[in-house]
Design an enzyme around this catalytic site. Structure first.
Site, PDB file in Angstrom:
ATOM      1  N   GLY A 143       0.832  -1.195   0.000  1.00 49.58           N
ATOM      2  CA  GLY A 143       0.000   0.000   0.000  1.00 49.58           C
ATOM      3  C   GLY A 143       0.868   1.248   0.000  1.00 49.58           C
TER       4      GLY A 143
ATOM      5  CE  LYS B 183       5.408  -0.595   9.444  1.00 42.77           C
ATOM      6  NZ  LYS B 183       4.452  -1.624   9.886  1.00 42.77           N
TER       7      LYS B 183
ATOM      8  CG  ASP C 163      -3.509  -6.755   8.946  1.00 40.11           C
ATOM      9  OD1 ASP C 163      -4.213  -7.362   8.109  1.00 40.11           O
ATOM     10  OD2 ASP C 163      -2.710  -5.847   8.638  1.00 40.11           O
TER      11      ASP C 163
END
Length: 435
Positions: free
Chosen positions: A148, A166, A267
Site C-alpha cells: 500500500g 518502514k 491482521d
C-alpha cells in the site's frame, strides 16, 4: 614484577647503612680493650661510650625508618603497576569482544529516549538525518518491500548495525509526541511485547507528515515475497514451511494465552510474517491489534481480503478465533503456493479457502493441489495431518476452530528436531537447514 628485583636495592641500602654500625661496634670493642689496659681513665671512657651508644641508636632508628619508607614506596609502585596491567588486559579484552559482537555505539550517540504516554515503556526516537544517511536518502535500491502506502527500506547505520525502516505517509497531527493512531498502537504494543517470534521494534521517527518505524532487520523479507515473489517459494522446503507455520503459531499462542492482557493481532497475513537469514519467522505489524475479549466502541473493521474471518465480516465479531482463521489461510498458502485471493476475471476473485476446501478433504486429490516445489517431498501421513489442521482452522463457525495452542501441538511433532520441532528423521535434512 620480580620481587627479587624490587628488594635488591633494599638489600644494598641495608648493607651501606649497616657498615657504620659495624664500625661503631668495633670502636666499642677497642675502647673496652683499652679500658682494660688503662684503668686509670675509666670514668672518661664510660662517658665516651654512653655518647657513642646514643649516636648508634639514633643512626639505627634513622636507618630503619629510611628502609621502611623505601620498602613501602617500592611496594606501592609494584601494586600500582600490577593494577595497571590488569586494567590494560581487561580493556583489551573488552575491545576484542566489542569488535566481534554487534554494536550500535555510533547510533546510540544520535538516539534520544522518550517515555510513551502510558509511562510503562521506553522507545527510541531516531533522528531523521540518521535514517536518511542509513538508507542512502531512501534510495529505491534499498527498498525491501512495499504494501500500500508503506515502504520498507534496508538501513545500514555502520558495519555492525543494520535495520529495517518502514515509512508511512500520514495526515496526523504534526506534534512530535503524536503518531498516526495505527502507528501509535503498533509502537505501544511492540514496546511491551518480548518474544522470539515477534518482531523487535527499535524505535520510530516523525518528520513532517512522514512516520517511520525502525525494526530489527529480517534478511529474507516477508513470507509473501518468498512464496509469491520472483523465486515462487523455491527456497522453502517442506520442513522449512512447517517450521515457519510453527513459529507463527508460537507467536499467536503467546499473544492469546500468555500476554497480559491477551491480544488479537487482527491482521495476520503472509506479508506480516517476516523471515530472518535462517528462515526463522517473526510476526510483525501490530497496528490493528486489540485486547482480546473486550468490547471496542467505534472500532473500524480491519484486515485483508482473503484472511478475514466470516463472522468478523458479517457481524463484526472479533475473538482470538479470528486469528486462527487467518492462520489457516497462511497454512493453505504454504501448502499450495497460491495467493489468498486469485483473480479469475477482471471483476471476479476466488478465495483460496473456497477453492481448496473440497480438495483438502479428498486424499486422492490433495497431492495434486500442492505447490510444485514441495510436491512428493513429504510423508503423506504428515501431509494429511497438516491438511486436517488447515481445514479445522478455516471453518466458518468459530466454535469449530481449534485453539492456537492445539494447532501448535499438532504441528510441532512434524518439524524435525534440527529445526526446532520434535520429529526425528532418518534422512539428512542439511539441505533444508542450510537456507
Amino acid at each position: 614484577m620480580n620481587l627479587l628485583v624490587l628488594f635488591l636495592p633494599i638489600w644494598v641500602l641495608s648493607i651501606s647503612f649497616s657498615s657504620p654500625t659495624l664500625l661503631a661496634a668495633s670502636s666499642i670493642s677497642l675502647s673496652q680493650n683499652a679500658q682494660a689496659e688503662s684503668p686509670g681513665i675509666q670514668e672518661v671512657r664510660t662517658v665516651h661510650h654512653q655518647n657513642l651508644n646514643k649516636r648508634i641508636l639514633i643512626a639505627l632508628v634513622a636507618c630503619s625508618t629510611l628502609l621502611g619508607g623505601v620498602f613501602l614506596f617500592l611496594l606501592y609502585v609494584w601494586f600500582r603497576r600490577h593494577k595497571n596491567l590488569r586494567c590494560s588486559k581487561s580493556i583489551s579484552q573488552e575491545t576484542i569482544e566489542t569488535a566481534k559482537g554487534e554494536t550500535i555505539s555510533s547510533v546510540n550517540a544520535k538516539l534520544n529516549y522518550s517515555r510513551m504516554a502510558d509511562k510503562r515503556s521506553s522507545v527510541a526516537i531516531f533522528d531523521y538525518q540518521l535514517l536518511e544517511a542509513a538508507t542512502n536518502s531512501f534510495s529505491t535500491s534499498n527498498i525491501m518491500g512495499e504494501s500500500g502506502s508503506r515502504i520498507v527500506y534496508r538501513a545500514r547505520f555502520d558495519e555492525h548495525f543494520q535495520a529495517a525502516v518502514k515509512k508511512a505517509e500520514s495526515d496526523a497531527d504534526r506534534e512530535f509526541e503524536l503518531l498516526h493512531p495505527k502507528l501509535q498502537n503498533e509502537v505501544s504494543w511492540l514496546s511491551k511485547i518480548r518474544h522470539q517470534n515477534i518482531i523487535k521494534l527499535m524505535g520510530y521517527c516523525i518528520h513532517g507528515e512522514s512516520r517511520f518505524l525502525v525494526y530489527e532487520l529480517m534478511e529474507n523479507g516477508s513470507l509473501e515475497t518468498q512464496l509469491h515473489g520472483p523465486n515462487w517459494g523455491s527456497s522453502l522446503t517442506w520442513h522449512l514451511r512447517l517450521r515457519i507455520a510453527v513459529d507463527v503459531a508460537r507467536a499467536l499462542e503467546y499473544l492469546h494465552e500468555h500476554n497480559n492482557p491477551p491480544v488479537v493481532h487482527r491482521d495476520l497475513k503472509c506479508s506480516n510474517v517476516l523471515l530472518d537469514s535462517n528462515f526463522n519467522a517473526k510476526l510483525s505489524d501490530f497496528g490493528f491489534a486489540v485486547v482480546s475479549g473486550m468490547q471496542h466502541k467505534n472500532i473500524k473493521m480491519s484486515g485483508t481480503l482473503g484472511y478475514v474471518a466470516p463472522e468478523y465480516i458479517s457481524h463484526g465479531k472479533l475473538t482470538d478465533k479470528s486469528d486462527v482463521y487467518a492462520f489457516g489461510v497462511v497454512l493453505l498458502e504454504l501448502l499450495t503456493g497460491k495467493k489468498p485471493m486469485e483473480n479469475m476475471t477482471s471483476n471476479q476473485y476466488q478465495s483460496l479457502v473456497s477453492w481448496a476446501m473440497p480438495q483438502l478433504t479428498d486424499r486422492s486429490k490433495l497431492p495434486s493441489i500442492l505447490d510444485p516445489v514441495i510436491r512428493d517431498t513429504m510423508d503423506l501421513k504428515h501431509l494429511y495431518q497438516v491438511a486436517a489442521v488447515a481445514v479445522l482452522c478455516v471453518q466458518s463457525e468459530p466454535s469449530y476452530r481449534p485453539l492456537i495452542t492445539d494447532v501448535l501441538h499438532s504441528l510441532i511433532p512434524l518439524v524435525p528436531v534440527e529445526l526446532g520441532g520434535s520429529l526425528r528423521v532418518t534422512e539428512p535434512i542439511s539441505s533444508e537447514n542450510s537456507h
